[in-house]
Motif scaffolding. Structure first.
Motif, short mmCIF file in Angstrom:
data_model
loop_
_atom_site.label_atom_id
_atom_site.label_comp_id
_atom_site.label_asym_id
_atom_site.label_seq_id
_atom_site.Cartn_x
_atom_site.Cartn_y
_atom_site.Cartn_z
N THR A 196 41.53 42.63 31.66
CA THR A 196 41.43 44.32 32.83
C THR A 196 41.89 45.42 31.71
OG1 THR A 196 42.34 42.63 34.40
CG2 THR A 196 42.96 45.13 34.04
N GLU A 214 36.34 42.66 40.45
CA GLU A 214 37.31 42.03 39.38
C GLU A 214 37.58 39.99 40.15
OE1 GLU A 214 40.01 42.26 37.34
OE2 GLU A 214 39.62 44.09 37.36
N ASP A 233 45.03 42.90 39.76
CA ASP A 233 43.82 43.37 38.72
C ASP A 233 42.94 44.96 39.87
OD1 ASP A 233 44.61 42.43 35.93
OD2 ASP A 233 42.94 40.77 36.85
N GLU A 235 34.59 41.24 35.87
CA GLU A 235 35.47 40.90 35.65
C GLU A 235 35.72 39.34 36.32
OE1 GLU A 235 39.63 42.75 34.98
OE2 GLU A 235 40.33 40.38 34.70
#
Ligand code: MG
Ligand code: ZN
Length: 216
Positions: A43, A63, A71, A116
């Motif tokens: 992150t 995320e 996040d 991510e």
């Protein structure tokens, strides 16, 4: 029999990943799958990348986490579109989850999509999402032996960010050994030494990423 089931799962995932790639390409979105173990600084790298590039390109973020939206809330403060995927226990993202997230993002307004993945050095390497580049973040406190333990992950990525280099004076970590081991596993990988705390190396990484986007 177990092997056949796994093949079916991966086969179905590949088809969905191909669909995702088509959707991304038709919207001119360049997608990067960011993988790492928990706590390596995914992150933080996402935030630094946003700050380095947001004047040049329009960025969106996905995320992936087992639970929570901590996040995504952090990233949303940067004022860019973000979607949180909660896998509900699964330790990696799969292409069907990405498809769902893509349907909830303004793709026409995004040039660069940072994905991510769930913090894990094992199975995220096995599941294509339809991304254009795969990036691994390793960090100094994890130790320099990780490439030996997770060769598939180190082999599968286009770029490797070695994060937290500001901690090198305090941790037993041999950068040369680490770099050589990685290059033996993956001769094509681009390696960036970075600190999200001091900002060192961020510009070099952002420049490479921007060039990859343009080159496509
Ligand atoms: Mg994170
Ligand atoms: Zn998994």
């Amino acid at each position: 029999m177990k092997i056949k089931v796994l093949k079916d799962i991966l086969g179905a995932n590949e088809q969905l990943a191909a669909n995702n790639r088509e959707l991304l390409d038709s919207n001119k979105v360049f997608a990067v799958n960011i993988m790492a173990s928990p706590g390596a600084g995914k992150t933080s790298v996402v935030l630094q990348t946003i700050r380095a590039l947001k004047d040049k390109v329009r960025i969106g973020v996905i995320e992936g986490d087992i639970a929570s939206s901590i996040d995504a809330e952090t990233v949303a403060k940067e004022g860019i579109p973000v979607v949180q995927i909660n896998t509900g226990g699964e330790c990696h993202l799969e292409a069907n989850q990405l498809e769902n997230a893509l349907n909830n993002l303004p793709l026409a307004d995004i040039d660069l999509l940072l994905i991510e993945n769930v913090g894990n050095l094992v199975c995220p390497a096995e599941f294509n999402l339809g991304e254009h580049r795969k990036v691994l973040i390793a960090s100094v406190p994890e130790g320099d032996d990780k490439p030996f333990k997770y060769p598939l992950m180190f082999n599968t990525v286009d770029a490797l960010i070695l994060n937290k280099i500001d901690l090198l004076p305090y941790v037993k970590f041999n950068v040369n050994t680490f770099t050589k081991t990685v290059q033996n596993i993956n001769s094509k990988v681009e390696i960036f030494k970075v600190s999200c705390t001091t900002g060192e190396g961020i510009q070099a990484w952002a420049k490479w990423l921007n060039a990859q986007m343009k080159q496509r």
